[in-house]
Design an enzyme around this catalytic site. Structure first.
Site, PDB file in Angstrom:
ATOM      1  N   ASP A  50       0.819  -1.210   0.000  1.00  0.00           N
ATOM      2  CA  ASP A  50       0.000   0.000   0.000  1.00  0.00           C
ATOM      3  C   ASP A  50       0.854   1.263   0.000  1.00  0.00           C
ATOM      4  OD1 ASP A  50       0.843  -0.325   2.602  1.00  0.00           O
ATOM      5  OD2 ASP A  50      -1.139  -0.200   3.511  1.00  0.00           O
ATOM      6  N   SER A  51       2.182   1.088  -0.016  1.00  0.00           N
ATOM      7  CA  SER A  51       3.076   2.221  -0.286  1.00  0.00           C
ATOM      8  C   SER A  51       2.789   2.837  -1.643  1.00  0.00           C
ATOM      9  CB  SER A  51       4.535   1.761  -0.225  1.00  0.00           C
ATOM     10  OG  SER A  51       4.742   0.658  -1.100  1.00  0.00           O
ATOM     11  N   LYS A 118      -1.237  -9.901   3.188  1.00  0.00           N
ATOM     12  CA  LYS A 118      -0.467  -9.464   4.350  1.00  0.00           C
ATOM     13  C   LYS A 118      -1.131  -8.266   5.021  1.00  0.00           C
ATOM     14  CE  LYS A 118       3.602  -7.395   3.947  1.00  0.00           C
ATOM     15  NZ  LYS A 118       3.398  -6.112   4.662  1.00  0.00           N
ATOM     16  N   GLU A 187       9.990  -4.228  10.038  1.00  0.00           N
ATOM     17  CA  GLU A 187      10.373  -2.946   9.464  1.00  0.00           C
ATOM     18  C   GLU A 187      10.966  -2.053  10.550  1.00  0.00           C
ATOM     19  OE1 GLU A 187       8.665   0.911   6.943  1.00  0.00           O
ATOM     20  OE2 GLU A 187       7.453  -0.905   7.122  1.00  0.00           O
TER      21      GLU A 187
END
Length: 289
Positions: A50-51, A118, A187
């Site tokens: 979704d970046s 995910k 992350e």
């Protein structure tokens, strides 16, 4: 640029990487062309992250990504990389209930042809993760700096910097594993912490800004290729600078058009001289009607 002869990675391949020692390569791709590049390069898993709300739509965060937006891009990625394992990232608030999570994950699998999904989160999402797995939907998760919780962190900040915070990440990782997920992503976690947690797990880990001690790595293709240049995260290594190449090409195009050098005969269609002459005669007659 043809990956038609490659064999798509399977869940078994990804799980086996934990013990085989093979480093799995993931990259986030937003569109058909970048998916083609990834498949031709031999990337193991293409991730529809979704970046793309930021790199393809110009938003300042991932929060504006919607399911409709994600499905549209995931369909394009599937067409661009038909022989590469595809992981669809569930956008903000698309999995805040079990019912909603099942509905939206099914869209990724059924409408976009993804191989897995995910969402983000650990212990707080355990029931939702387990419901997805129990429904037969291959599921991974994302912890450490989870972009959907940036407002809670007060910004994009490294996670797990104290022993207590690191233990929280470990507990989240174990919850993801217990829910039946096949993989998890770290992350912005200190490299030694990510490595120690990875060693405690039976499922493979991938890292972004989490050092070399994870079982695989992920970077955004538009970051590593120098396409997206609004900012560069510390963990991104530039392997190319496509923006410089693109701008130089466009500048050359602008100049040639302004100078009258483009298009030339080599880049124009022609017609038989007889056709041109007859058309000129017809135009002349039309002017005098």
């Amino acid at each position: 640029m043809d990956g038609s002869d490659r064999k798509k990675r399977t869940l078994e391949d990804i799980r086996a990487s934990k013990t085989s020692g093979e480093k799995m390569v993931y990259t986030s791709v937003p569109d058909y062309t970048s998916a083609q590049w990834a498949e031709a390069a031999g990337v193991d898993v293409v991730v529809v992250g979704d970046s793309l709300a930021m790199i393809a739509h110009g938003h300042s965060s991932t929060i504006p990504a919607t399911m409709d937006m994600m499905i549209l891009h995931a369909q394009a990625v599937r067409r661009g990389a038909p022989n590469t394992f595809s992981l669809g990232c569930m956008p903000y608030q698309s999995y805040n209930t079990i019912e909603r999570a099942l509905t939206n994950a099914t869209r990724f699998m059924q409408d976009a042809g993804c191989d897995a999904v995910k969402p983000q989160g650990g212990r707080s999402q355990r029931d939702i993760l387990k419901a997805l797995v129990d429904a037969g939907i291959p599921t991974a998760s994302h912890i450490g700096l989870a972009p959907h919780r940036v407002a809670m962190y007060g910004g994009f900040r490294i996670q797990g910097r104290t022993p207590e915070a690191a233990m929280e990440i470990l507990e989240d990782a174990l919850a993801i594993q217990d829910a039946g997920c096949f993989m998890l992503e770290f992350e912005a976690v200190p490299a030694p912490i990510a490595r120690l947690i990875s060693l405690e797990l039976e499922i493979p880990t991938i890292g972004i800004g989490a050092g070399a001690g994870t079982d695989g790595q992920i970077l955004l293709s538009y970051d590593l290729l120098g396409v997206f240049t609004d900012f560069k995260p510390k963990f991104t290594k530039r392997y190319a600078n496509l923006t410089d190449v693109a701008v130089d090409g466009l500048r050359a195009y602008v100049k040639e058009v302004k100078d009258g050098a483009f298009p030339d005969d080599d880049h124009s269609y022609t017609a038989p001289q007889e056709t041109v002459d007859r058309f000129r005669d017809m135009l002349e007659k039309r002017r005098h009607v």
